[in-house]
Scaffold this active site. Structure first.
Site, short mmCIF file in Angstrom:
data_model
loop_
_atom_site.label_atom_id
_atom_site.label_comp_id
_atom_site.label_asym_id
_atom_site.label_seq_id
_atom_site.Cartn_x
_atom_site.Cartn_y
_atom_site.Cartn_z
N GLY A 95 -6.27 2.11 7.66
CA GLY A 95 -4.86 2.25 8.01
C GLY A 95 -4.65 2.68 9.45
N TYR A 96 -3.93 3.77 9.63
CA TYR A 96 -3.57 4.29 10.95
C TYR A 96 -4.82 4.55 11.80
CZ TYR A 96 -0.64 7.07 14.20
OH TYR A 96 0.05 7.57 15.29
N SER A 97 -5.85 5.11 11.17
CA SER A 97 -7.08 5.42 11.89
C SER A 97 -7.70 4.17 12.50
CB SER A 97 -8.08 6.11 10.95
OG SER A 97 -9.32 6.32 11.58
N MET A 98 -7.76 3.08 11.71
CA MET A 98 -8.34 1.83 12.22
C MET A 98 -7.55 1.29 13.41
SD MET A 98 -9.13 -1.74 10.15
CE MET A 98 -7.41 -2.19 9.90
N ASP A 134 0.82 -1.21 0.00
CA ASP A 134 0.00 0.00 0.00
C ASP A 134 0.86 1.27 0.00
OD1 ASP A 134 -2.17 -1.62 -0.02
OD2 ASP A 134 -2.99 -0.98 1.91
N GLY A 135 2.00 1.22 0.68
CA GLY A 135 2.89 2.38 0.72
C GLY A 135 3.37 2.75 -0.68
N ASP A 183 -1.89 12.44 21.98
CA ASP A 183 -0.59 12.30 21.30
C ASP A 183 -0.67 12.82 19.88
OD1 ASP A 183 0.55 11.18 23.52
OD2 ASP A 183 0.60 9.13 22.75
N GLU A 194 -4.32 9.66 4.90
CA GLU A 194 -4.63 10.52 6.04
C GLU A 194 -3.63 11.65 6.19
OE1 GLU A 194 -1.64 7.89 6.95
OE2 GLU A 194 -3.63 7.00 7.26
#
Length: 294
Positions: A191-194, A74-75, A179, A150
């Site tokens: 992604g990060y949110s999940m 994905d990156g 944070d 994001e």
């Protein structure tokens, strides 16, 4: 047919994938133009010997390209989006990584899926992007000021939390003491949110997610908002700077700077093969239905 080929890095496990792609496209008389750095890597590893045209900038990608092939995870696709930009060239992700929701084509089925591409038996999934403007201006985020997954603000040089004053269309929402804070698109919701407790959104949903990172107040929950909302953030903390990330690109921003986040006027087109839909990817990647009782 004319395609652009891009890979973020080389690993031994990707050699067979690359070979399969090049053999198939050469057999079907598909013109391939390879990203310059990736091309040098392939020649160095002697994976390819034939000479191919190359490109090294988004300015060299135009309407003559039918598709952009991304080899990696994905990156790699997120970086591919910075090359495609407003050109509307569809991106096809071939997964050479592990957990991925964008690069959905697996190495075991490459030839069969590429045949569907040749026959144009695929659909396009338009993906929303977010733009970022910083006041005062920040040189590090002026050129590529958009994100597909994001936009995140987070603490930098301290273990202390930061305060993120948040406004939606000019109306005060909350001051998150945390944070950091994630503003995710439907694409970025997996992604990060999940991982921070945010909900999963289907790509077609016209919404964004605001997800706090380790908030001090436990009643600060993820919030789903319309994607036409303008989000204004003002961050303060004990240190002089904090971090802003647009997908994998990171910049240092001074305290009290104002960030304006909103939907971009253009989208990224992802290629979706009928046998590899978003819902099927969700089931496979998150192991839904894997309980032995089912």
């Amino acid at each position: 047919m004319k395609v652009a080929i891009y890979g973020q890095y080389y690993r031994n496990s990707t050699e067979s994938i690359i070979n399969d792609i090049f053999v198939f496209f050469n057999k079907n008389n598909v013109e391939m133009v390879i990203e310059e750095v990736f091309s040098e890597m392939l020649y160095e590893k002697k994976i390819i010997k034939k000479e191919y045209k190359t490109f090294n900038s988004h300015t060299e990608l135009d309407a003559t390209f039918d598709m952009f092939i991304s080899i990696g995870g994905d990156g790699t696709i997120l970086r591919a989006a910075t090359l495609v930009r407003k050109s509307e060239i569809p991106i096809l992700g071939i997964n050479a990584g592990r957990l991925g929701f964008l690069a959905s084509i697996q190495k075991e089925n490459i030839e069969a899926f590429l045949q569907l591409v040749i026959e144009k038996k695929y659909t396009i999934s338009p993906r929303t992007l977010l733009s970022l403007n910083c006041s005062p201006k920040n040189e590090a985020i002026q050129d590529i000021n958009f994100a597909m997954n994001e936009i995140t603000v987070s603490r930098k040089d301290t273990a202390s939390m930061i305060t993120i004053e948040t406004y939606l269309n000019g109306e005060y929402l909350n001051s998150y003491w945390a944070d950091g804070l994630i503003i995710a698109t439907p694409t970025g919701s997996t992604g990060y949110s999940m991982s921070c407790g945010g909900p999963i959104l289907i790509p077609e949903v016209k919404s964004l997610v605001i997800t706090p990172i380790a908030p001090h107040n436990l009643n600060a929950r993820p919030l789903v908002i319309p994607d036409k909302t303008e989000i204004r953030l003002k961050v303060s903390g004990r240190e002089e700077n904090y971090l802003v990330s647009l997908d994998s690109r990171i910049a240092s921003v001074k305290n009290e700077s104002v960030l304006i986040i909103k939907k971009t006027p253009f989208k990224i087109n992802m290629v979706e093969i009928p046998e590899e839909t978003f819902l099927k990817t969700l089931r496979n990647k998150l192991l839904w239905g894997e309980d032995k009782r089912n």
